[in-house]
Design a protein around this motif. Structure first.
Motif, PDB file in Angstrom:
ATOM      1  N   UNK A   1      -2.933 -13.441   2.182  1.00  0.00           N
ATOM      2  CA  UNK A   1      -1.901 -12.422   2.356  1.00  0.00           C
ATOM      3  C   UNK A   1      -0.975 -12.830   3.498  1.00  0.00           C
ATOM      4  N   UNK A   2       0.328 -12.909   3.188  1.00  0.00           N
ATOM      5  CA  UNK A   2       1.311 -13.249   4.207  1.00  0.00           C
ATOM      6  C   UNK A   2       1.830 -12.014   4.906  1.00  0.00           C
ATOM      7  N   UNK A   3       1.996 -10.922   4.163  1.00  0.00           N
ATOM      8  CA  UNK A   3       2.606  -9.734   4.724  1.00  0.00           C
ATOM      9  C   UNK A   3       2.063  -8.500   4.006  1.00  0.00           C
ATOM     10  N   UNK A   4       1.894  -7.438   4.774  1.00  0.00           N
ATOM     11  CA  UNK A   4       1.472  -6.148   4.228  1.00  0.00           C
ATOM     12  C   UNK A   4       2.650  -5.186   4.342  1.00  0.00           C
TER      13      UNK A   4
ATOM     14  N   UNK B   1       4.157  -5.639   8.113  1.00  0.00           N
ATOM     15  CA  UNK B   1       3.454  -6.315   9.213  1.00  0.00           C
ATOM     16  C   UNK B   1       2.885  -7.611   8.654  1.00  0.00           C
ATOM     17  N   UNK B   2       3.185  -8.727   9.302  1.00  0.00           N
ATOM     18  CA  UNK B   2       2.694 -10.030   8.851  1.00  0.00           C
ATOM     19  C   UNK B   2       1.281 -10.269   9.381  1.00  0.00           C
ATOM     20  N   UNK B   3       0.473 -10.936   8.589  1.00  0.00           N
ATOM     21  CA  UNK B   3      -0.889 -11.216   9.045  1.00  0.00           C
ATOM     22  C   UNK B   3      -0.906 -12.196  10.213  1.00  0.00           C
ATOM     23  N   UNK B   4       0.194 -12.964  10.397  1.00  0.00           N
ATOM     24  CA  UNK B   4       0.266 -13.874  11.542  1.00  0.00           C
ATOM     25  C   UNK B   4       0.440 -13.106  12.845  1.00  0.00           C
ATOM     26  N   UNK B   5       1.127 -11.962  12.775  1.00  0.00           N
ATOM     27  CA  UNK B   5       1.346 -11.114  13.959  1.00  0.00           C
ATOM     28  C   UNK B   5       1.236  -9.659  13.533  1.00  0.00           C
ATOM     29  N   UNK B   6       0.046  -9.180  13.238  1.00  0.00           N
ATOM     30  CA  UNK B   6      -0.115  -7.842  12.655  1.00  0.00           C
ATOM     31  C   UNK B   6       0.326  -6.702  13.558  1.00  0.00           C
ATOM     32  N   UNK B   7       0.423  -6.936  14.843  1.00  0.00           N
ATOM     33  CA  UNK B   7       0.812  -5.858  15.753  1.00  0.00           C
ATOM     34  C   UNK B   7       2.296  -5.564  15.774  1.00  0.00           C
ATOM     35  N   UNK B   8       3.113  -6.422  15.146  1.00  0.00           N
ATOM     36  CA  UNK B   8       4.568  -6.225  15.151  1.00  0.00           C
ATOM     37  C   UNK B   8       4.997  -5.690  13.781  1.00  0.00           C
TER      38      UNK B   8
ATOM     39  N   UNK C   1       0.854  -1.180   0.000  1.00  0.00           N
ATOM     40  CA  UNK C   1       0.000   0.000   0.000  1.00  0.00           C
ATOM     41  C   UNK C   1       0.891   1.232   0.000  1.00  0.00           C
ATOM     42  N   UNK C   2       0.575   2.183  -0.884  1.00  0.00           N
ATOM     43  CA  UNK C   2       1.419   3.365  -1.053  1.00  0.00           C
ATOM     44  C   UNK C   2       0.935   4.487  -0.140  1.00  0.00           C
ATOM     45  N   UNK C   3       1.280   4.343   1.143  1.00  0.00           N
ATOM     46  CA  UNK C   3       0.907   5.319   2.161  1.00  0.00           C
ATOM     47  C   UNK C   3       1.987   5.278   3.225  1.00  0.00           C
ATOM     48  N   UNK C   4       2.414   6.436   3.736  1.00  0.00           N
ATOM     49  CA  UNK C   4       3.473   6.452   4.744  1.00  0.00           C
ATOM     50  C   UNK C   4       2.981   6.958   6.092  1.00  0.00           C
ATOM     51  N   UNK C   5       1.674   6.891   6.347  1.00  0.00           N
ATOM     52  CA  UNK C   5       1.159   7.221   7.671  1.00  0.00           C
ATOM     53  C   UNK C   5       1.547   6.131   8.668  1.00  0.00           C
ATOM     54  N   UNK C   6       1.472   6.461   9.944  1.00  0.00           N
ATOM     55  CA  UNK C   6       1.819   5.474  10.971  1.00  0.00           C
ATOM     56  C   UNK C   6       0.779   4.367  11.043  1.00  0.00           C
ATOM     57  N   UNK C   7       1.246   3.163  11.328  1.00  0.00           N
ATOM     58  CA  UNK C   7       0.433   1.969  11.603  1.00  0.00           C
ATOM     59  C   UNK C   7      -0.376   1.505  10.394  1.00  0.00           C
ATOM     60  N   UNK C   8      -0.024   1.957   9.207  1.00  0.00           N
ATOM     61  CA  UNK C   8      -0.764   1.514   8.021  1.00  0.00           C
ATOM     62  C   UNK C   8      -0.630   0.007   7.844  1.00  0.00           C
ATOM     63  N   UNK C   9       0.607  -0.503   7.917  1.00  0.00           N
ATOM     64  CA  UNK C   9       0.819  -1.935   7.716  1.00  0.00           C
ATOM     65  C   UNK C   9       0.065  -2.748   8.761  1.00  0.00           C
ATOM     66  N   UNK C  10       0.142  -2.320  10.009  1.00  0.00           N
ATOM     67  CA  UNK C  10      -0.562  -3.029  11.084  1.00  0.00           C
ATOM     68  C   UNK C  10      -2.068  -2.988  10.885  1.00  0.00           C
ATOM     69  N   UNK C  11      -2.613  -1.823  10.547  1.00  0.00           N
ATOM     70  CA  UNK C  11      -4.063  -1.696  10.384  1.00  0.00           C
ATOM     71  C   UNK C  11      -4.582  -2.604   9.279  1.00  0.00           C
ATOM     72  N   UNK C  12      -3.873  -2.651   8.163  1.00  0.00           N
ATOM     73  CA  UNK C  12      -4.344  -3.474   7.043  1.00  0.00           C
ATOM     74  C   UNK C  12      -4.158  -4.954   7.349  1.00  0.00           C
ATOM     75  N   UNK C  13      -3.011  -5.324   7.938  1.00  0.00           N
ATOM     76  CA  UNK C  13      -2.790  -6.733   8.287  1.00  0.00           C
ATOM     77  C   UNK C  13      -3.822  -7.211   9.303  1.00  0.00           C
ATOM     78  N   UNK C  14      -4.178  -6.344  10.241  1.00  0.00           N
ATOM     79  CA  UNK C  14      -5.206  -6.692  11.232  1.00  0.00           C
ATOM     80  C   UNK C  14      -6.554  -6.889  10.555  1.00  0.00           C
ATOM     81  N   UNK C  15      -6.896  -5.993   9.610  1.00  0.00           N
ATOM     82  CA  UNK C  15      -8.159  -6.125   8.886  1.00  0.00           C
ATOM     83  C   UNK C  15      -8.209  -7.443   8.111  1.00  0.00           C
TER      84      UNK C  15
END
Length: 495
Positions: A131-134, A151-158, A107-121
């Protein structure tokens, strides 16, 4: 922008690594490089930095299958991936690639927690696309292309940093890049591998839109519309230049022999670039004066833009606050103020504070309002310092120090000292910083009461004047002309 911190409890570390309490005790003793726990920022128990544990696992053969997906050693002779189109996400459209490690979603966005938010969704919806990783943008440049947060979908918070070159190798192709101002959803959704860079117009930001409204509003005179046009065109030029510069930086050749695997996906439309700006200064200043005196809401918005962008075009200097105090020097000044209806300058001066009354200084035309302090509710005079003083044949008679610098003149007038919009006038011990701005203004006015201060080189103020103003004078202290002239000629003593 950047990688978000995450912390894991002892139980969460065990779950991540697939070990029981004894297993964790064993591996701590087996591996000298196992991350040490740290104090929790919120809980009394010890915790581990999630990224450090996740990275350690990826680099440790026994636990690599449980570590960060994009930090594990890449398979030898990895099969090229396949582009899988776009997906709309909670943080904008993303592009998918089916790879040997699973689907990588970028995803082409550099806001904070973007990878985590999408992987969590994705994980919350059961991960139907595998999806293995965002990956999201970090907002900086790395060795092989734009820096990434994963952020990996297995552990989206990391979250952890990933290498653009590794993702491109897994995808089997160069990855697309959009400059910040052209990361438009419809452009990202329309992209396909092999497509040429799209020529797109850089959208106007809020400031440009405000100024264009003034340009199109014939309630304002032609000079004010010219001033707004000039600043709007300058904003447009800057935004197009920024997009061009982004493409130059992120689309450059690699640092070594290997080229960065980056495809520029969009370039700004430059048919009328650059637009003419930086017009005749007198015309621009007259136009902004007209807007400052206007009562139209569009003028208020335009003045707010100018205050933040080019305040030196406006007809007033630094914002100043002085307490309303009976018997103070400011009370003498306040007696000459004339009450008036608020103008755009008054509204911008208020900055959202509740004003009790609006005034104009008839000798300098500076807007003034009476309000109350946030911390104690006591009344304050809030005003813009003048850029220069009306002089005639008068000269500076004295300076009074009362929450700012005040000037008394030989013809009996009193004024707040002039100041540029981006500086302030003060005195006393500045904990290493000396009041050279005030010394510069006083030095200038001693020779020419009507001069306009230029504080670009205020550190060159006479050392004796600076030393005098560096003393902790009491509020209301008056320094006569002779005192100031003597200080200007006297070198300060070494301490």
């Amino acid at each position: 922008m950047g990688v978000s911190n995450s912390y894991l409890s002892r139980t969460e570390v065990q779950q991540l690594l697939g070990v029981n309490p004894f297993g964790l005790w064993r591996l701590v003793r087996k591996y000298d490089d196992f991350p040490r726990p740290t104090e929790s920022p919120k809980e009394p128990e010890e915790v581990w930095d999630g990224f450090q544990v996740y990275r350690w696992a990826a680099h440790t053969p026994e636990f690599a299958h449980r570590g960060a997906v994009l930090l594990r050693p890449l398979p030898e002779d990895v099969a090229p991936g396949r582009w899988a189109g776009y997906k709309d996400t909670v943080r904008g459209p993303a592009l998918d690639w089916h790879t040997a490690l699973g689907t990588i979603r970028l995803v082409h966005c550099d806001d904070r927690r973007v990878a985590t938010d999408i992987a969590t969704e994705v994980a919350g919806r059961g991960n139907p696309d595998g999806v293995a990783v965002v990956c999201a943008l970090y907002g900086d440049m790395s060795f092989h292309g734009p820096a990434l947060v994963a952020a990996d979908t297995a552990h989206p918070g990391i979250e952890y940093e990933a290498d653009w070159g590794d993702v491109a190798a897994l995808a089997g192709q160069d990855l697309p890049w959009w400059p910040d101002l052209l990361r438009l959803p419809h452009l990202i959704r329309a992209w396909e591998p092999g497509a040429p860079a799209v020529v797109a117009e850089v959208p106007a930001n809020d400031n440009e839109k405000i100024l264009r409204r003034v340009v199109g509003n014939y309630a304002f005179d032609v000079t004010s519309r010219l001033a707004a046009t000039d600043m709007a065109d300058d904003i447009r030029n800057n935004r197009i230049d920024a997009a061009l510069h982004d493409n130059e930086i992120f689309g450059e050749e690699g640092h070594g022999e290997r080229r960065n695997p980056v495809v520029i996906a969009a370039v700004p439309e430059t048919g009328h670039h650059p637009r003419r700006s930086d017009g005749d200064r007198q015309v621009l200043e007259a136009g902004w004066l007209g807007l400052a005196l206007s009562t139209h809401p569009d003028a208020v918005a335009a003045i707010e833009v100018a205050v933040g962008r080019q305040p030196d075009l406006l007809p007033f200097g630094a914002l100043t606050e002085v307490p309303v105090r009976p018997g103070a020097i400011s009370e003498r000044w306040a007696r000459r103020l004339t009450m008036c209806d608020p103008t755009a300058a008054h509204v911008v001066l208020a900055q959202g504070k509740k004003a009790e009354a609006f005034f104009l200084d008839p000798l300098t035309d500076m807007p003034v309002l009476r309000t109350v302090a946030d911390h104690d509710g006591k009344q304050l005079w809030r005003f813009y310092a003048p850029l220069s003083l009306p002089a005639g044949d008068a000269e500076l008679a004295s300076v009074v120090l009362h929450h700012t610098v005040w000037v008394t003149t030989s013809d009996g007038h009193l004024h707040p000292a002039p100041c540029t919009p981006s500086e302030h006038l003060w005195w006393g011990n500045g904990y290493g910083d000396r009041p050279s701005e005030a010394a510069t203004v006083i030095n200038l006015l001693l020779d020419d009461l009507g001069a306009t201060p230029n504080l670009r080189e205020h550190w060159n103020a006479p050392k004796g004047l600076t030393a005098l103003l560096n003393e902790d004078h009491k509020q209301g202290t008056e320094l006569t002309r002779s005192t100031l002239l003597h200080a200007r000629m006297t070198p300060p003593r070494n301490r």
